[in-house]
Design a protein around this motif. Sequence first.
Motif, mmCIF file in Angstrom:
data_model
loop_
_atom_site.group_PDB
_atom_site.id
_atom_site.type_symbol
_atom_site.label_atom_id
_atom_site.label_comp_id
_atom_site.label_asym_id
_atom_site.label_seq_id
_atom_site.Cartn_x
_atom_site.Cartn_y
_atom_site.Cartn_z
ATOM 1 N N LEU A 2 0.830 -1.204 0.000
ATOM 2 C CA LEU A 2 0.000 0.000 0.000
ATOM 3 C C LEU A 2 0.867 1.257 0.000
ATOM 4 N N ASN A 3 1.968 1.217 0.750
ATOM 5 C CA ASN A 3 2.894 2.341 0.794
ATOM 6 C C ASN A 3 3.509 2.583 -0.583
ATOM 7 N N SER A 4 3.873 1.499 -1.252
ATOM 8 C CA SER A 4 4.455 1.594 -2.589
ATOM 9 C C SER A 4 3.466 2.197 -3.578
ATOM 10 N N ILE A 5 2.215 1.788 -3.507
ATOM 11 C CA ILE A 5 1.181 2.309 -4.400
ATOM 12 C C ILE A 5 0.960 3.799 -4.141
ATOM 13 N N PHE A 6 0.941 4.200 -2.871
ATOM 14 C CA PHE A 6 0.767 5.608 -2.527
ATOM 15 C C PHE A 6 1.916 6.451 -3.085
ATOM 16 N N VAL A 7 3.141 5.944 -2.946
ATOM 17 C CA VAL A 7 4.312 6.663 -3.461
ATOM 18 C C VAL A 7 4.238 6.778 -4.980
ATOM 19 N N ILE A 8 3.821 5.716 -5.647
ATOM 20 C CA ILE A 8 3.689 5.745 -7.108
ATOM 21 C C ILE A 8 2.642 6.769 -7.521
ATOM 22 N N LEU A 9 1.493 6.768 -6.856
ATOM 23 C CA LEU A 9 0.427 7.717 -7.206
ATOM 24 C C LEU A 9 0.866 9.165 -7.005
ATOM 25 N N ILE A 10 1.389 9.488 -5.843
ATOM 26 C CA ILE A 10 1.824 10.852 -5.562
ATOM 27 C C ILE A 10 2.972 11.245 -6.489
ATOM 28 N N GLY A 11 3.861 10.294 -6.738
ATOM 29 C CA GLY A 11 4.990 10.565 -7.623
ATOM 30 C C GLY A 11 4.559 10.889 -9.040
ATOM 31 N N THR A 12 3.632 10.103 -9.589
ATOM 32 C CA THR A 12 3.230 10.317 -10.980
ATOM 33 C C THR A 12 2.260 11.487 -11.140
ATOM 34 N N ILE A 13 1.497 11.786 -10.112
ATOM 35 C CA ILE A 13 0.553 12.907 -10.215
ATOM 36 C C ILE A 13 1.250 14.244 -9.989
ATOM 37 N N LEU A 14 2.047 14.358 -8.954
ATOM 38 C CA LEU A 14 2.598 15.654 -8.565
ATOM 39 C C LEU A 14 4.101 15.797 -8.779
ATOM 40 N N VAL A 15 4.868 14.869 -8.242
ATOM 41 C CA VAL A 15 6.321 15.034 -8.215
ATOM 42 C C VAL A 15 6.945 14.846 -9.594
ATOM 43 N N ASN A 16 6.636 13.756 -10.254
ATOM 44 C CA ASN A 16 7.184 13.455 -11.581
ATOM 45 C C ASN A 16 6.098 13.544 -12.641
ATOM 46 N N ASN A 17 5.301 14.572 -12.561
ATOM 47 C CA ASN A 17 4.220 14.771 -13.525
ATOM 48 C C ASN A 17 4.802 14.705 -14.929
ATOM 49 N N TRP A 58 2.011 -4.747 -19.961
ATOM 50 C CA TRP A 58 2.722 -5.456 -18.894
ATOM 51 C C TRP A 58 2.562 -6.971 -19.085
ATOM 52 N N VAL A 59 1.336 -7.397 -19.356
ATOM 53 C CA VAL A 59 1.081 -8.827 -19.570
ATOM 54 C C VAL A 59 1.855 -9.325 -20.792
ATOM 55 N N LEU A 60 1.796 -8.578 -21.882
ATOM 56 C CA LEU A 60 2.514 -8.983 -23.096
ATOM 57 C C LEU A 60 4.023 -9.051 -22.865
ATOM 58 N N GLN A 61 4.545 -8.069 -22.147
ATOM 59 C CA GLN A 61 5.988 -8.048 -21.875
ATOM 60 C C GLN A 61 6.404 -9.236 -21.021
ATOM 61 N N ASN A 127 10.920 0.229 -14.677
ATOM 62 C CA ASN A 127 10.925 0.328 -13.210
ATOM 63 C C ASN A 127 10.648 -1.011 -12.540
ATOM 64 N N ASP A 128 10.403 -2.030 -13.349
ATOM 65 C CA ASP A 128 10.149 -3.396 -12.870
ATOM 66 C C ASP A 128 8.962 -3.449 -11.903
ATOM 67 N N TYR A 129 7.912 -2.725 -12.257
ATOM 68 C CA TYR A 129 6.704 -2.729 -11.451
ATOM 69 C C TYR A 129 5.967 -4.053 -11.623
ATOM 70 N N GLY A 130 5.280 -4.465 -10.559
ATOM 71 C CA GLY A 130 4.359 -5.584 -10.652
ATOM 72 C C GLY A 130 3.082 -5.120 -11.331
ATOM 73 N N PHE A 131 2.139 -6.033 -11.507
ATOM 74 C CA PHE A 131 0.914 -5.701 -12.241
ATOM 75 C C PHE A 131 0.114 -4.598 -11.549
ATOM 76 N N ILE A 132 -0.084 -4.709 -10.239
ATOM 77 C CA ILE A 132 -0.867 -3.709 -9.497
ATOM 78 C C ILE A 132 -0.158 -2.360 -9.521
ATOM 79 N N GLU A 133 1.151 -2.366 -9.336
ATOM 80 C CA GLU A 133 1.913 -1.124 -9.383
ATOM 81 C C GLU A 133 1.818 -0.484 -10.775
ATOM 82 N N THR A 134 1.826 -1.319 -11.805
ATOM 83 C CA THR A 134 1.691 -0.828 -13.176
ATOM 84 C C THR A 134 0.351 -0.139 -13.378
ATOM 85 N N LEU A 135 -0.720 -0.745 -12.864
ATOM 86 C CA LEU A 135 -2.046 -0.131 -12.987
ATOM 87 C C LEU A 135 -2.092 1.222 -12.296
#
Length: 192
Positions: A2-17, A58-61, A127-135
Motif C-alpha cells: 500500500l505504501n508503494s502504491i501511494f508513493v507511485i500515485l503521488i509521484g506520478t501525479i505531482l512530483v514526476n508529472n 505489462w502482460v505482453l511483456q 521500473n520493474d513494477y508488478g501488475f498492481i503497481e503498473t495499474l
Amino acid sequence: MLNSIFVILIGTILVNNYVFAQFLGICPFLGVSSKVETSVGMSIAVTFVVVFASAITWVLQRFILDVLSLEYLQTIVFILVIASLVQFVEMVIKKMSPALYTAMGVYLPLITTNCVVLGVTVLNIQNDYGFIETLFSGLGASIGFGLALVLIAALRERLELVDLPKALQGVPIALISAGLMAMAFGGFAGLI
C-alpha cells in the motif's frame, strides 16, 4: 504494498508529472487545452488508454516478449496495443458524444502518438513494477496529465478575458503559463 502504491500515485501525479517534470505530452497539452470541456474529455480518453495500455503491455511483456526473448519488439508491440485502444476510444466517443468528438478533432487520434502513453508503458517495465503497481502508475500518470490539461485550460480561458499585448496572445502566453506551472510543480520535488 500500500505504501508503494501511494508513493507511485503521488509521484506520478505531482512530483514526476509527465507534462511538467518530464515534458512529455506537450502537443496535446497545448493543442487541446484551450477549453476546459475538451480538456476533461481528452483527460478521460487518455486515462482509459493509459491504464488499459499499461495493463495489456505489462502482460505482453512478462508473458510473451520476455519468455520468447523478443524484448526488441517492445516498442512495436506497445504502439500496436496503444493504437488499438485509441481506435476503440475514438469509436466510443464518436457514438456517445459527437460534440466532444468534433471538438477534440485531430487530437483524439493523436493519442496514439502521445508520448505520455508510450512513456508510461515503457517506464512501467523499466521500473520493474508488478501488475498492481503498473495499474496505479498508469492511473497516476493519467490523473497527472489530466490535472495539467485542465489547469492550463482553465488558465487559458481566463487569459482570454485579459487585455494582453498581441505578441503574447495565444500560444506564447500558454507556454509562459506552462513554464510557471512547471516551476510550481517543482515545489513537490521533496514530497517523496
